[in-house]
Design a protein around this motif. Sequence first.
Motif, PDB file in Angstrom:
ATOM      1  N   GLU A 140     -11.717   6.023   0.255  1.00 52.17           N
ATOM      2  CA  GLU A 140     -12.695   4.970   0.489  1.00 52.17           C
ATOM      3  C   GLU A 140     -12.236   4.172   1.710  1.00 52.17           C
ATOM      4  OE1 GLU A 140     -14.934   2.072  -2.585  1.00 52.17           O
ATOM      5  OE2 GLU A 140     -12.812   1.606  -2.308  1.00 52.17           O
ATOM      6  N   ALA A 141     -12.954   4.308   2.825  1.00 50.20           N
ATOM      7  CA  ALA A 141     -12.553   3.662   4.079  1.00 50.20           C
ATOM      8  C   ALA A 141     -13.275   2.346   4.303  1.00 50.20           C
ATOM      9  CB  ALA A 141     -12.787   4.600   5.255  1.00 50.20           C
ATOM     10  N   ASP A 142     -14.605   2.372   4.187  1.00 49.91           N
ATOM     11  CA  ASP A 142     -15.398   1.179   4.480  1.00 49.91           C
ATOM     12  C   ASP A 142     -15.474   0.301   3.242  1.00 49.91           C
ATOM     13  OD1 ASP A 142     -15.881   1.980   7.113  1.00 49.91           O
ATOM     14  OD2 ASP A 142     -17.504   3.288   6.457  1.00 49.91           O
ATOM     15  N   HIS A 143     -14.696  -0.794   3.269  1.00 47.70           N
ATOM     16  CA  HIS A 143     -14.527  -1.679   2.121  1.00 47.70           C
ATOM     17  C   HIS A 143     -14.191  -3.054   2.670  1.00 47.70           C
ATOM     18  CE1 HIS A 143     -12.496  -3.540  -1.352  1.00 47.70           C
ATOM     19  NE2 HIS A 143     -13.121  -2.678  -2.112  1.00 47.70           N
ATOM     20  N   VAL A 158       0.849  -1.187   0.000  1.00 47.68           N
ATOM     21  CA  VAL A 158       0.000   0.000   0.000  1.00 47.68           C
ATOM     22  C   VAL A 158       0.889   1.242   0.000  1.00 47.68           C
ATOM     23  CG1 VAL A 158      -1.902  -1.165   1.157  1.00 47.68           C
ATOM     24  CG2 VAL A 158      -0.182   0.030   2.527  1.00 47.68           C
ATOM     25  N   VAL A 159       0.303   2.360  -0.402  1.00 45.83           N
ATOM     26  CA  VAL A 159       1.071   3.587  -0.551  1.00 45.83           C
ATOM     27  C   VAL A 159       1.264   4.263   0.807  1.00 45.83           C
ATOM     28  CG1 VAL A 159       0.152   3.889  -2.867  1.00 45.83           C
ATOM     29  CG2 VAL A 159      -0.921   5.086  -0.954  1.00 45.83           C
ATOM     30  N   SER A 160       2.171   5.203   0.846  1.00 47.18           N
ATOM     31  CA  SER A 160       2.477   5.933   2.069  1.00 47.18           C
ATOM     32  C   SER A 160       1.486   7.073   2.288  1.00 47.18           C
ATOM     33  CB  SER A 160       3.889   6.514   1.982  1.00 47.18           C
ATOM     34  OG  SER A 160       3.954   7.485   0.942  1.00 47.18           O
ATOM     35  N   ASP A 161       1.437   7.538   3.531  1.00 50.25           N
ATOM     36  CA  ASP A 161       0.647   8.727   3.829  1.00 50.25           C
ATOM     37  C   ASP A 161       1.130   9.926   3.032  1.00 50.25           C
ATOM     38  OD1 ASP A 161      -0.684   7.165   5.626  1.00 50.25           O
ATOM     39  OD2 ASP A 161      -0.033   8.249   7.416  1.00 50.25           O
ATOM     40  N   GLU A 162       2.431   9.958   2.755  1.00 54.90           N
ATOM     41  CA  GLU A 162       2.992  11.100   2.029  1.00 54.90           C
ATOM     42  C   GLU A 162       2.400  11.217   0.628  1.00 54.90           C
ATOM     43  OE1 GLU A 162       5.258  10.357   5.481  1.00 54.90           O
ATOM     44  OE2 GLU A 162       4.772   8.951   3.849  1.00 54.90           O
ATOM     45  N   LEU A 163       2.174  10.076  -0.038  1.00 58.96           N
ATOM     46  CA  LEU A 163       1.547  10.142  -1.358  1.00 58.96           C
ATOM     47  C   LEU A 163       0.131  10.694  -1.244  1.00 58.96           C
ATOM     48  CD1 LEU A 163       1.262   9.609  -4.396  1.00 58.96           C
ATOM     49  CD2 LEU A 163       0.398   7.343  -3.800  1.00 58.96           C
ATOM     50  N   ILE A 164      -0.619  10.218  -0.264  1.00 63.72           N
ATOM     51  CA  ILE A 164      -1.995  10.686  -0.110  1.00 63.72           C
ATOM     52  C   ILE A 164      -2.013  12.174   0.210  1.00 63.72           C
ATOM     53  CG2 ILE A 164      -4.101  10.434   1.260  1.00 63.72           C
ATOM     54  CD1 ILE A 164      -3.427   7.457   1.492  1.00 63.72           C
ATOM     55  N   GLU A 165      -1.066  12.645   0.995  1.00 67.43           N
ATOM     56  CA  GLU A 165      -0.958  14.082   1.256  1.00 67.43           C
ATOM     57  C   GLU A 165      -0.709  14.849  -0.035  1.00 67.43           C
ATOM     58  OE1 GLU A 165       2.145  14.495   4.111  1.00 67.43           O
ATOM     59  OE2 GLU A 165       1.031  13.490   5.724  1.00 67.43           O
ATOM     60  N   ALA A 166       0.181  14.318  -0.884  1.00 70.28           N
ATOM     61  CA  ALA A 166       0.478  14.986  -2.150  1.00 70.28           C
ATOM     62  C   ALA A 166      -0.747  14.982  -3.064  1.00 70.28           C
ATOM     63  CB  ALA A 166       1.662  14.310  -2.843  1.00 70.28           C
ATOM     64  N   LEU A 167      -1.495  13.888  -3.073  1.00 70.40           N
ATOM     65  CA  LEU A 167      -2.714  13.836  -3.875  1.00 70.40           C
ATOM     66  C   LEU A 167      -3.758  14.813  -3.351  1.00 70.40           C
ATOM     67  CD1 LEU A 167      -3.013   9.970  -4.391  1.00 70.40           C
ATOM     68  CD2 LEU A 167      -2.359  11.665  -6.117  1.00 70.40           C
ATOM     69  N   ALA A 168      -3.827  14.956  -2.024  1.00 72.65           N
ATOM     70  CA  ALA A 168      -4.748  15.931  -1.445  1.00 72.65           C
ATOM     71  C   ALA A 168      -4.398  17.334  -1.922  1.00 72.65           C
ATOM     72  CB  ALA A 168      -4.706  15.850   0.082  1.00 72.65           C
ATOM     73  N   ALA A 173      -8.683   8.599  10.253  1.00 71.90           N
ATOM     74  CA  ALA A 173      -7.809   9.553  10.930  1.00 71.90           C
ATOM     75  C   ALA A 173      -7.019  10.372   9.918  1.00 71.90           C
ATOM     76  CB  ALA A 173      -6.873   8.813  11.877  1.00 71.90           C
ATOM     77  N   LEU A 174      -6.524   9.732   8.876  1.00 73.57           N
ATOM     78  CA  LEU A 174      -5.766  10.446   7.850  1.00 73.57           C
ATOM     79  C   LEU A 174      -6.667  11.428   7.104  1.00 73.57           C
ATOM     80  CD1 LEU A 174      -3.131  10.826   6.280  1.00 73.57           C
ATOM     81  CD2 LEU A 174      -3.816   8.908   4.810  1.00 73.57           C
ATOM     82  N   ALA A 175      -7.869  10.991   6.753  1.00 73.02           N
ATOM     83  CA  ALA A 175      -8.813  11.877   6.063  1.00 73.02           C
ATOM     84  C   ALA A 175      -9.153  13.084   6.921  1.00 73.02           C
ATOM     85  CB  ALA A 175     -10.080  11.114   5.701  1.00 73.02           C
ATOM     86  N   GLU A 176      -9.336  12.864   8.215  1.00 74.75           N
ATOM     87  CA  GLU A 176      -9.635  13.977   9.119  1.00 74.75           C
ATOM     88  C   GLU A 176      -8.478  14.966   9.150  1.00 74.75           C
ATOM     89  OE1 GLU A 176     -11.309  16.438  12.008  1.00 74.75           O
ATOM     90  OE2 GLU A 176     -12.229  14.896  10.749  1.00 74.75           O
ATOM     91  N   ARG A 177      -7.265  14.453   9.193  1.00 73.45           N
ATOM     92  CA  ARG A 177      -6.098  15.331   9.235  1.00 73.45           C
ATOM     93  C   ARG A 177      -5.942  16.144   7.953  1.00 73.45           C
ATOM     94  NH1 ARG A 177      -0.644  14.592   7.898  1.00 73.45           N
ATOM     95  NH2 ARG A 177      -0.791  12.325   7.655  1.00 73.45           N
ATOM     96  N   LEU A 178      -6.278  15.527   6.816  1.00 77.44           N
ATOM     97  CA  LEU A 178      -6.072  16.188   5.526  1.00 77.44           C
ATOM     98  C   LEU A 178      -7.305  16.931   5.027  1.00 77.44           C
ATOM     99  CD1 LEU A 178      -4.087  13.388   3.653  1.00 77.44           C
ATOM    100  CD2 LEU A 178      -3.177  15.384   4.855  1.00 77.44           C
ATOM    101  N   GLY A 179      -8.422  16.830   5.743  1.00 74.36           N
ATOM    102  CA  GLY A 179      -9.640  17.484   5.277  1.00 74.36           C
ATOM    103  C   GLY A 179     -10.259  16.808   4.081  1.00 74.36           C
ATOM    104  N   LEU A 180     -10.117  15.479   3.980  1.00 75.67           N
ATOM    105  CA  LEU A 180     -10.679  14.713   2.878  1.00 75.67           C
ATOM    106  C   LEU A 180     -11.987  14.049   3.312  1.00 75.67           C
ATOM    107  CD1 LEU A 180      -7.455  12.919   1.578  1.00 75.67           C
ATOM    108  CD2 LEU A 180      -8.550  14.956   0.613  1.00 75.67           C
ATOM    109  N   ALA A 181     -12.841  13.793   2.343  1.00 77.85           N
ATOM    110  CA  ALA A 181     -14.078  13.069   2.613  1.00 77.85           C
ATOM    111  C   ALA A 181     -13.774  11.584   2.801  1.00 77.85           C
ATOM    112  CB  ALA A 181     -15.058  13.263   1.465  1.00 77.85           C
ATOM    113  N   VAL A 182     -14.697  10.873   3.448  1.00 77.87           N
ATOM    114  CA  VAL A 182     -14.589   9.429   3.652  1.00 77.87           C
ATOM    115  C   VAL A 182     -15.811   8.770   3.036  1.00 77.87           C
ATOM    116  CG1 VAL A 182     -14.609   7.580   5.362  1.00 77.87           C
ATOM    117  CG2 VAL A 182     -13.201   9.600   5.739  1.00 77.87           C
TER     118      VAL A 182
END
Length: 304
Positions: free
Chosen positions: A240-243, A222-232, A256-265
């Motif tokens: 997509e959390a519930d899967h 799986v990818v790092s948090d850093e990639l998701i931050e860059a995508l944000a 928790a990551l979505a909350e920190r980055l202001g992303l939807a879940v």
Amino acid sequence: MSRRRSRHDSVRKTTTTPDLSARIDLHCHSTASDGTLTPAQLVRAGAAAGLTVMAITDHDTTGGWAEAEAARPTGLTLVRGAELSCIWHGAPGWPIALHLLAYLFDPAEPVLAGKLARLRENRARRGERIVDNLRADGVPISWDEVAGYAAGGSVGRPHIAQALIRAGLVATTAEAFASEWLGARYLVPKEDLDVFDALRGIRAAGGVAVFAHPRASKRGRVVSDELIEALADEGLFGLEADHEDHSPAERAQIRALAERLGLAVTGSSDFHGTHKTVALGAFLTAPETFEKLVSAATGVPVLG
């Protein structure tokens, strides 16, 4: 409040009141890619399962949109989308494959349409190579048969698995994906989009992007948090959390990551019909999140 959260909140304003009783499944596949229900059967099954909103998100194609639209039952809202095959080259060792769910984008936008066409062409060439390799080892299947299972849609390994099942060589799709078959021995790499190019293409076409099953470690790396931050920072809408492929701990990490980055879940079934055991509506997206997603899109409207 962080700069990232403020920017995303300003994009996602909505002026409608969400229907809190809505049952929303934003990740479903048909025979236009690797599901077992036709687009018409899919939307009817969604309504029968009690969904009020569902998305058709076939792999790298909008080929099922028209049939799904024509068959949409009264009372069911249809979200037109696609699941894009992507890759991240920034991981140490070797690239990591990932998927972006693209919602409500304009299918006529030429840059994204061209990217999707190239992916579909690559899928077809890959499928033919796999079939050729199987036939060279005496496996009694044909490309015409495999393409027939795809019914004009995007050919994938599940269609080859159907041919192996018909030939009596495996009993299930999961068995066909084992290492001695399509998981390793006969695996042919496929072309994927650079994830940043894909995200920019979705946004340029007026769409909204959600990272599909980002912590599904049972599928591999799986990818790092850093990639998701860059995508944000590039305009990713949500995670997509519930899967079904996420453990409770992985779901908590994503939230928790979505909350920190202001992303939807979001939550979704990733329904594939009999290719998977998960049922339509097994996981759902909150109505208020869906309203924000619709508000953020400018490509095509929801239907319903």
